[in-house]
Motif scaffolding. Structure first.
Motif, mmCIF file in Angstrom:
data_model
loop_
_atom_site.group_PDB
_atom_site.id
_atom_site.type_symbol
_atom_site.label_atom_id
_atom_site.label_comp_id
_atom_site.label_asym_id
_atom_site.label_seq_id
_atom_site.Cartn_x
_atom_site.Cartn_y
_atom_site.Cartn_z
ATOM 1 N N GLU A 144 -9.552 5.317 -0.955
ATOM 2 C CA GLU A 144 -9.119 6.031 -2.162
ATOM 3 C C GLU A 144 -10.270 6.182 -3.144
ATOM 4 O OE1 GLU A 144 -5.859 3.700 -3.530
ATOM 5 O OE2 GLU A 144 -4.415 4.590 -2.122
ATOM 6 N N LYS A 145 -11.117 5.143 -3.271
ATOM 7 C CA LYS A 145 -12.260 5.226 -4.179
ATOM 8 C C LYS A 145 -13.255 6.277 -3.693
ATOM 9 C CE LYS A 145 -15.926 2.446 -6.311
ATOM 10 N NZ LYS A 145 -17.004 3.350 -5.923
ATOM 11 N N ASN A 173 -8.049 0.809 -0.406
ATOM 12 C CA ASN A 173 -8.593 1.029 -1.752
ATOM 13 C C ASN A 173 -9.967 1.673 -1.688
ATOM 14 O OD1 ASN A 173 -6.351 -0.002 -3.012
ATOM 15 N ND2 ASN A 173 -7.234 -2.017 -3.403
ATOM 16 N N PRO A 212 -3.350 -0.584 -9.319
ATOM 17 C CA PRO A 212 -4.265 -0.580 -8.161
ATOM 18 C C PRO A 212 -5.233 -1.752 -8.144
ATOM 19 C CG PRO A 212 -4.033 1.632 -9.036
ATOM 20 C CD PRO A 212 -3.303 0.722 -9.985
ATOM 21 N N ASN A 213 -5.729 -2.161 -9.320
ATOM 22 C CA ASN A 213 -6.719 -3.248 -9.378
ATOM 23 C C ASN A 213 -6.142 -4.602 -8.986
ATOM 24 O OD1 ASN A 213 -8.579 -1.393 -10.274
ATOM 25 N ND2 ASN A 213 -8.348 -1.903 -12.428
ATOM 26 N N LEU A 230 0.804 -1.226 0.000
ATOM 27 C CA LEU A 230 0.000 0.000 0.000
ATOM 28 C C LEU A 230 0.831 1.268 0.000
ATOM 29 C CD1 LEU A 230 -2.760 -1.049 2.552
ATOM 30 C CD2 LEU A 230 -3.127 -0.528 0.134
ATOM 31 N N SER A 267 -7.927 -3.771 0.676
ATOM 32 C CA SER A 267 -9.256 -3.334 0.230
ATOM 33 C C SER A 267 -9.763 -2.150 1.045
ATOM 34 C CB SER A 267 -10.248 -4.497 0.336
ATOM 35 O OG SER A 267 -9.895 -5.536 -0.541
ATOM 36 N N LYS A 326 -3.615 -4.982 -6.585
ATOM 37 C CA LYS A 326 -2.915 -4.924 -5.305
ATOM 38 C C LYS A 326 -3.366 -6.023 -4.350
ATOM 39 C CE LYS A 326 -1.309 -0.160 -4.991
ATOM 40 N NZ LYS A 326 -1.357 1.118 -4.220
#
Length: 398
Positions: free
Chosen positions: A193-194, A190, A132-133, A82, A187, A135
């Motif tokens: 971040e999303k 992530n 990123p997808n 990360l 996740s 990770k």
């Protein structure tokens, strides 16, 4: 019995994941996780978080014949995948040394120490190479590889071999399955971040909508003014046409990018030139501008000057000059911008409505600037009713 160890380790993995989730919800850490680029201070704070979680994983582990089933590798690898090597390597070294010193006589202390450092280095190397997808997948894979290094080292370094094989036979499956905890930790970040990207997209849409609402209302009056000057002062008419074209060009170039403050002041001056031509000696504008190249949101000062003229100066029932002062002052780490007039003064209800967001649709100029500033900087306008006139201030920084 091995099945019981698997269930217990999964429970402890869940505990670490939930603890990390709770930490990520704290505002101070969430603000860090949302950043596109991390400062050294950010990485230092993140390293502390993952180091503490790694050490907790060791303390919270399950002791089996000199070995400890734990979640240490999960947090080391998660930090590397990360946030990169500046997080994972210190985390791996510190938590590895802690494991070594915690049970110095344990037969698996040295293998666990070495594999912790390996996990920190190995996961950090993948930081910028993984999309990123992917990770989550690579995080779990790196975690499994790191735990396999632990198992190999136990077999090579530990004696007697019968005990080493017994330990491997007991802990291998729980350690490998536990690495799916990395997927959950990745996740979580992530998702943060999303959410940040979704918020930014909404902000961008709001910015565009607000900028479209701040359209000039004086174009027809400007054209009439220019038409009247054509008859008796053609040179002045030409100058006003240049000012109007400059003003319109800035409006047509509006976007969500920040612009140099000098262009913003140029926009203000173009607007003021036309208004002074309309109102003559009843309007005077003073500029107090420090030299600065800082960038600001577009069309952020002109609406304040427009408000000062239309709602502060023009309604005055006297023959005195109406004065508007535009100020841009350099401070230590930011720039202070103010628009002050000596007009009739703003109504306190208007100030209250701006701060509460309860503005009538026909009086949204100040509110739009206030809201745009809040979207950019988290803080909007500071509006003060003076003994004579109104002072509006705000701050921007790079």
């Amino acid at each position: 019995m091995r099945q019981n160890y698997l269930l217990i380790l999964l429970e402890k993995t869940s505990f670490i994941v939930v603890l990390f989730l709770l930490i990520s919800k704290l505002k101070i850490f969430k603000n860090i996780f949302e950043k596109d680029k991390y400062t050294q201070k950010d990485l230092f704070v993140i390293s502390i978080i993952f180091t503490v979680l790694s050490i907790m994983g060791t303390y919270n582990g399950i002791v089996y014949k000199g070995s400890i089933l734990n979640t240490r590798i999960i947090t080391i690898v998660s930090g590397g995948i990360l946030f990169g090597p500046f997080v994972s390597i210190p985390t791996g070294i510190i938590s590895g040394v802690h494991r070594l010193l915690m049970y110095p006589g344990s037969m698996t202390s040295i293998p666990c120490f070495i594999s912790s450092i390996f996990a920190g280095i190995f996961s950090g190397l993948f930081y910028k190479k993984i999309r990123p997808n992917y990770k989550v997948f690579y995080g779990i894979l790196v975690g499994i590889i790191s735990e396999n290094i632990t198992i190999i080292l136990i077999y090579l370094l530990c004696t007697p071999k019968e005990l080493a094989l017994d330990i491997i036979h007991t802990i291998y499956l729980p350690l490998v399955v536990g690495q799916f905890g990395i997927g959950f930790m990745v996740s979580i970040v992530n998702t943060i971040e999303k959410d940040k990207k979704d918020i930014e997209a909404r902000k961008k849409a709001e910015m565009s909508a607000l900028q479209r609402q701040i359209n000039p209302h004086f174009i027809f009056n400007a054209l009439n003014t220019i038409a009247s000057f054509i008859r008796f002062d053609p040179k002045k008419a030409r100058d006003l046409i240049i000012s109007l074209s400059t003003y319109l060009r800035h409006n047509l170039e509006l976007n969500d990018n920040l612009i140099n403050i000098k262009k913003e002041i140029e926009q203000v001056k173009s607007y003021v030139d036309i208004e002074q031509a309309r109102f003559g000696n009843t309007l005077k504008v003073i500029y107090d501008i420090d030299e600065t190249n800082i960038k600001s949101p577009s069309l952020i000062i002109q609406p304040l000057v427009e408000n000062a003229i239309l709602h502060g100066i023009l309604p005055m029932d006297n023959k005195n000059y109406g004065i508007v002062k535009v100020s841009v002052k350099n401070l230590d780490s930011k720039v202070k911008i103010s628009v002050e007039d000596n007009g009739i003064g703003i109504n306190q209800n208007v100030i209250d409505n701006i701060y509460s967001g309860n503005m009538p649709e026909n009086k949204i100029g100040l509110y739009n600037v206030h809201l745009r500033l809040k979207l950019y900087y988290g803080k909007g306008l500071e509006i003060t009713k003076l003994n004579k006139g109104t002072l509006i201030e705000f701050y921007i920084w790079g």
